[in-house]
Design a protein around this motif. Structure first.
Motif, short mmCIF file in Angstrom:
data_model
loop_
_atom_site.label_atom_id
_atom_site.label_comp_id
_atom_site.label_asym_id
_atom_site.label_seq_id
_atom_site.Cartn_x
_atom_site.Cartn_y
_atom_site.Cartn_z
N UNK A 92 0.79 -1.24 -0.07
CA UNK A 92 0.11 0.06 0.06
C UNK A 92 0.98 1.30 -0.06
N UNK A 93 2.07 1.14 0.43
CA UNK A 93 2.99 2.38 0.69
C UNK A 93 3.92 2.47 -0.77
N UNK A 94 3.54 1.59 -1.75
CA UNK A 94 4.13 1.56 -2.88
C UNK A 94 5.66 1.27 -2.82
N UNK A 95 6.02 0.62 -1.44
CA UNK A 95 7.44 0.03 -1.41
C UNK A 95 7.67 -1.32 -1.96
N UNK A 96 7.90 -1.65 -3.31
CA UNK A 96 7.70 -2.77 -4.01
C UNK A 96 8.71 -3.73 -3.65
N UNK A 97 10.01 -2.97 -3.76
CA UNK A 97 11.22 -3.90 -3.54
C UNK A 97 11.13 -4.52 -2.10
N UNK A 98 10.48 -3.85 -0.89
CA UNK A 98 10.38 -4.30 -0.01
C UNK A 98 9.43 -5.50 0.04
N UNK A 99 8.45 -5.33 -0.74
CA UNK A 99 7.30 -6.37 -0.64
C UNK A 99 7.91 -7.76 -1.06
N UNK A 100 8.79 -7.81 -2.19
CA UNK A 100 9.07 -9.13 -2.74
C UNK A 100 9.91 -9.53 -1.43
N UNK A 101 10.80 -8.70 -0.89
CA UNK A 101 11.79 -9.24 0.23
C UNK A 101 10.82 -9.90 1.41
N UNK A 102 9.84 -9.46 1.50
CA UNK A 102 9.07 -9.88 2.57
C UNK A 102 8.34 -11.04 2.11
N UNK A 103 7.50 -11.27 1.16
CA UNK A 103 6.97 -12.28 0.69
C UNK A 103 8.04 -13.52 0.65
N UNK A 104 9.02 -13.20 0.25
CA UNK A 104 9.90 -14.39 0.16
C UNK A 104 10.57 -14.96 1.59
N UNK A 105 10.80 -13.83 2.45
CA UNK A 105 10.96 -14.21 3.99
C UNK A 105 9.86 -15.03 4.45
N UNK A 106 8.60 -14.62 4.40
CA UNK A 106 7.47 -15.43 4.71
C UNK A 106 7.33 -16.79 4.18
N UNK A 107 7.57 -16.87 2.97
CA UNK A 107 7.55 -18.43 2.53
C UNK A 107 8.68 -19.23 3.20
#
Length: 322
Positions: A92-107
């Motif tokens: 939602x904050x448009x921090x897309x680079x952080x998003x992919x890092x967080x999704x990978x970490x969650x998985x």
């Protein structure tokens, strides 16, 4: 997620601790109370702060609170949900680079969680938008940019369908796969049109043939056949041109003039591009929750089963084999 995967992760963790030795383990345990002691609030208080911020749309404040949970209470009761909410807040904050890092970490951290499908879905949606620091999806024609991230997104959605076919996100992911597949075909047509305008007809035919052969169910097939007919006709390859014209006459007569010549229309191309851009806006991204989420899917005429079956039949060719 398969049990063997989980066991492998456990085994790797045990091996790492064994190598580190008892002294290292003792240090880790000694540091934990000190780390938690530096927290200004309880994990419940931080989570309430994050939830309130998210409800008000204060994404940065939510991100700070959620990161505090993950820093001070990494194994606490809110740790998993905090990372899920962090993914949402970062998106939602448009921090897309952080998003992919967080999704990978969650998985990686929660391979057996029932919310892995959400992480895969958001990861795919994010990759579908393009490079993290580039113009995002709705500001740039997909077919005229690097397709690397589209390929990553396709793989994310494919993993979701393969591993979580009953996911609430499966239908939407399937439609996105179809849209990406069509975008790859459109990417070839962009080049083919460019060559046609410059009378580089052999090159135009090659790009159109790639669409016809490797994206046979894409929305770009009719125009690809028209370009093949046009190019071969103007190259003097009448027999081959007539074969493609026959296909047009039977299936796509709108690409033929009354005298039998091929009609190449920029209007048709623009209309198709608009449809493809709208095709990737299905659904509404919501926060993931172990019980419910804010997601609502939308489907355009096909049943959920049909669209998933269609997506599962699609493959992207290796670009190096062209």
């Amino acid at each position: 997620m398969k049990t063997t995967h989980k066991n492998l992760l456990v085994a790797m963790t045990v091996s790492t601790l064994a190598i580190s030795g008892c002294t290292s383990i003792g240090k880790m345990l000694d540091k934990k109370p000190e780390t938690i002691a530096t927290a200004e609030k309880s994990d419940a208080a931080y989570y309430q702060e994050a939830t309130t911020a998210l409800d008000k749309g204060y994404n940065r404040e939510a991100i700070d609170a959620l990161n505090n949970i993950r820093t001070f209470y990494p194994t606490g009761r809110y740790a998993e949900q905090a990372l899920l909410d962090l993914i949402y807040a970062q998106y939602q904050a448009n921090d897309f680079e952080a998003v992919t890092a967080s999704t990978a970490e969650f998985i990686r951290l929660y391979p057996t969680s029932q919310s892995v499908d959400y992480a895969l879905y958001v990861q795919g949606v994010t990759n579908m938008g393009g490079a993290p620091k580039a113009s995002r999806l709705f500001n740039l024609d997909q077919a005229q940019r690097d397709t690397t991230y589209l390929r990553l997104a396709f793989q994310d959605f494919q993993n979701l369908l393969n591993n979580y076919p009953n996911s609430a996100y499966a239908g939407d992911a399937a439609q996105r796969m179809i849209a990406i597949y069509n975008e790859f075909a459109e990417n070839e047509l962009v080049a083919a049109r460019w060559y046609v305008k410059r009378d580089a007809l052999v090159a135009a035919a090659n790009r159109a043939k790639w669409v016809f052969q490797y994206y046979p169910t894409s929305t770009g097939v009719p125009e690809a056949i028209a370009i093949l007919a046009y190019a071969n006709d103007n190259l003097g390859l009448t027999e081959t041109a007539n074969q493609y014209k026959t296909l047009l006459k039977i299936n796509y007569p709108e690409y033929l003039n009354q005298d039998g010549s091929v009609r190449l229309s920029d209007t048709q191309a623009k209309t198709r591009g608009q449809k493809l851009l709208s095709a990737v806006s299905f659904g509404k991204l919501g926060r993931a929750n172990n019980k419910t989420d804010g997601y609502q899917g939308q489907y355009n005429g096909q049943t959920r089963t049909q669209v998933i079956e269609q997506a599962n039949s699609l493959t992207l060719p290796n670009r190096n084999n062209q």
